[in-house]
Design an enzyme around this catalytic site. Sequence first.
Site, PDB file in Angstrom:
ATOM      1  N   GLN A   1      -3.476  28.748 -23.472  1.00 28.07           N
ATOM      2  CA  GLN A   1      -3.823  27.349 -23.696  1.00 28.07           C
ATOM      3  C   GLN A   1      -5.149  27.184 -24.423  1.00 28.07           C
ATOM      4  OE1 GLN A   1      -2.820  24.525 -20.413  1.00 28.07           O
ATOM      5  NE2 GLN A   1      -2.273  26.392 -19.320  1.00 28.07           N
TER       6      GLN A   1
ATOM      7  N   ARG B   1       3.148  20.058 -20.519  1.00 24.24           N
ATOM      8  CA  ARG B   1       2.709  18.840 -19.839  1.00 24.24           C
ATOM      9  C   ARG B   1       3.885  18.141 -19.173  1.00 24.24           C
ATOM     10  NH1 ARG B   1      -1.346  20.491 -18.778  1.00 24.24           N
ATOM     11  NH2 ARG B   1      -0.512  22.349 -19.754  1.00 24.24           N
TER      12      ARG B   1
ATOM     13  N   LYS C   1      -3.829  25.182 -10.479  1.00 29.55           N
ATOM     14  CA  LYS C   1      -5.173  25.635 -10.772  1.00 29.55           C
ATOM     15  C   LYS C   1      -6.240  24.690 -10.220  1.00 29.55           C
ATOM     16  CE  LYS C   1      -6.643  24.434 -14.563  1.00 29.55           C
ATOM     17  NZ  LYS C   1      -6.965  24.116 -15.948  1.00 29.55           N
ATOM     18  N   THR C   2      -6.019  23.402 -10.439  1.00 32.75           N
ATOM     19  CA  THR C   2      -6.987  22.419  -9.957  1.00 32.75           C
ATOM     20  C   THR C   2      -7.066  22.445  -8.437  1.00 32.75           C
ATOM     21  OG1 THR C   2      -6.394  21.055 -11.833  1.00 32.75           O
ATOM     22  CG2 THR C   2      -7.640  19.991 -10.082  1.00 32.75           C
TER      23      THR C   2
ATOM     24  N   ASP D   1     -13.974  26.146 -15.107  1.00 37.37           N
ATOM     25  CA  ASP D   1     -12.585  25.798 -15.382  1.00 37.37           C
ATOM     26  C   ASP D   1     -12.339  25.870 -16.887  1.00 37.37           C
ATOM     27  OD1 ASP D   1     -10.035  24.979 -14.982  1.00 37.37           O
ATOM     28  OD2 ASP D   1     -10.508  22.873 -14.622  1.00 37.37           O
ATOM     29  N   GLU D   2     -11.093  26.001 -17.281  1.00 35.60           N
ATOM     30  CA  GLU D   2     -10.714  26.055 -18.702  1.00 35.60           C
ATOM     31  C   GLU D   2     -11.563  27.082 -19.452  1.00 35.60           C
ATOM     32  OE1 GLU D   2      -8.082  24.578 -19.520  1.00 35.60           O
ATOM     33  OE2 GLU D   2      -7.906  22.661 -18.439  1.00 35.60           O
TER      34      GLU D   2
END
Length: 742
Positions: A248, A600, A32-33, A217-218
């Site tokens: 998330q 993670r 995603k980043t 983002d997020e």
Amino acid sequence: MSYLSELNPKQIEAVKAVEGPVMVVAGPGSGKTRVLTYRIAHLIQIGVPAYRILALTFTNKAASEMKERIVKIVGEKSRQLWMGTFHSVFARILRVECELLGFGRNFTIYDTADSLGLIKNIMNSLGVPQQQYNPQAIRSRISGAKNQMIGPTEYAAQALDLFAEKTGRVYAEYDRRLRQHNAMDFDDLLLKPIELFQRHKKTLEKYRDLFRFVLIDEYQDTNRTQYVLIKTIAEKYRNICVVGDDAQSIYAFRGADIRNILDFQNDYSDLKTIRLEQNYRSTKTILAAADHLIKHNQDQISKSLWTENPEGETITLLSCDDDRDEGNRIVARVFDESRRLKIDLKDFAIMYRTNAQSRSLEDALRKNSIPYIIVGGIEFYQRKEVKDALAYLRIVVNPQDGESFLRIANYPVRGLGAASLERLQAFAAERNLSLLSAAGKANEIDGLSQRAKVSFLQLFDFFTKYEKLKREISLTELSRSMIEETGMLALLKDEATAESLERWQNVQELLSALSEFAAQRDDATLEAFLQDVSLVSAVDNLDPNRNAVTLMTLHSAKGLEYPVVFITGLEEGLLPLYNSSLDRKEIEEERRLFYVGITRAMTKLYLSTARMRFRYGETAYQSPSRFLEEIPDELTDELVVRTKRLFKTRADERSGKFAFDRGASEFSPKAAAFHSDPEPDYESDIDALELLKIGKLVEHSDFGQGKIIGLSGEGDSMKAVVDFDSVGRKNLMLKYARLKVL
DNA sequence: ATTAGGCGATTTTTT
DNA sequence: ATCGCCTAAT
């Protein structure tokens, strides 16, 4: 466009779809980043000026890292990007525009603690008893209302019970005081821009025109005000791209609203949705565990994550006796795994639900001299002495800041107690003065002791002096001389306890941080420094170069990844955390939190439970978390330890008795596959390390019995000085010496 | 009447 | 470790 070769087809699609509304549903570890980074780089490359791009991230760290990568790809021109957290970007806009709302450009940002202090103060003056009405609860209700854009009047009108009614009254006064103090709280940083855009169409047009491309983002963790804000801003060009993962979403308590995803789909009929489902981070096993877990949630957008990564090892459960045991066993695993996988300490993360859990973990790490960094917890800028020093600086910038004034009025002690401050506040309210100006008129205040009058006047002179000096001397000189003159440094130094010296250090550190800030930026002002300080997040300070184990809450872990992850405290009541009510939605959020933790992990995941745990001042029996049952058995192993393991002696090795008689790390039958992996000839010795103290009697296979008289070093290089009966003093490397504790 | 300092209870997660 | 309450000291 060479960088496109580094992306998969879906990612390329997400990078190239720059026109119109786009939603990228991005599973954990799906790059995603990378997509966001390349998308912005792509925009700049096709000729969009960087300053016309607004990119909102969840932390400032994420923003600066992304920016650096973009600069590397397309060059220096990208420095002008509008990039940062919602709070910092809109604080920046408000600094310029807030006069339209009746605020001074030097407004102060109140953090949660400041705002709680103000609320307590208001409750006192309104006569709302703090015993009956929890100030925290009132604060969070007010914050909740703000996040839904419900103003004080509206809130009061809707109030059904007594608590809500009182909250409404406090809320109205709270708003008034913030304005008087020329201060905004975190919620205001989002709310005030909305107000600004509603009331000043010209300003709205200016920003609508400026931001031709908006990225968020997020997105799953945005709240209602953030949603309204970006929708307003992006309305003209409609080039809006949101990236997120509903699975998330873990900030409902802060007002994050899942409706933002659903409404987004409704708002834009021409919305293009792109799903990133290939995971590049975790093993198949870890991903499968996460997937099975999250399927238990009703509320979710279904997606099928997959990975080309290897199957990987099973997930290991650590069933511990208590929180201490948990710490020790995790430390033992850190030692073993760092050897086995040939990885550094910085490749390990230990995660927990509540900050309080870090203590037993820290104890274990410290005892074994394993360096660690802790994210969040007692943050530097939250420490009393740092806040005190900051309060002085804040008043120089914004003399109306009453909260900071109250904070330092009597620190260092000047004989200004509650009663005197009460009188000052009453006087200030009556004449509509700031507390500082009221202090300057102390002689006119009735009922004030002579001593208090003198103190107030001195305080007033002190700030008048520095307000003036502010224009004449440098930032560094100003802050240093001012903090020096308060006497707080001398006070801390004279006290000369370990604690006070640490505080002294912290204040010095703050002053150095300020100097550094002044040196780094040519436009450095005290205002800018104070704003930066208010808006740093815990992870912003995470230094990836330090070789240390990372400890953090599951919330802080979002967006990060580690080769080996430990998730601790998988017990009912802790994960899921129980509070008064625990309805389905709350359980589902807890489950998502666990999901975030699991995803993670790159290569190896550990989950730990403790049978007993010290909580709220007493030891309580715990039962395993329901979430453990939601991970299929075939994905997990249990690492069983019978009793505390001691160092092996040569004799033990010869007899082969050790593993059975004295207890050892031993795998249950179903763990056999894992255990048969090629293991280096390294022993797990950490349980014994903590038993090693000065004064202990030990046995060495060659030298016989002796007494420890010194310990030094850490980790693998830990040494002991042992006084042996037979050969006298020896300096031994513990790693090789194989001492046995008697 | 005020203030200073000691003692005991208390922590969900955070911009 | 910090906050609030209580008591001793001014």
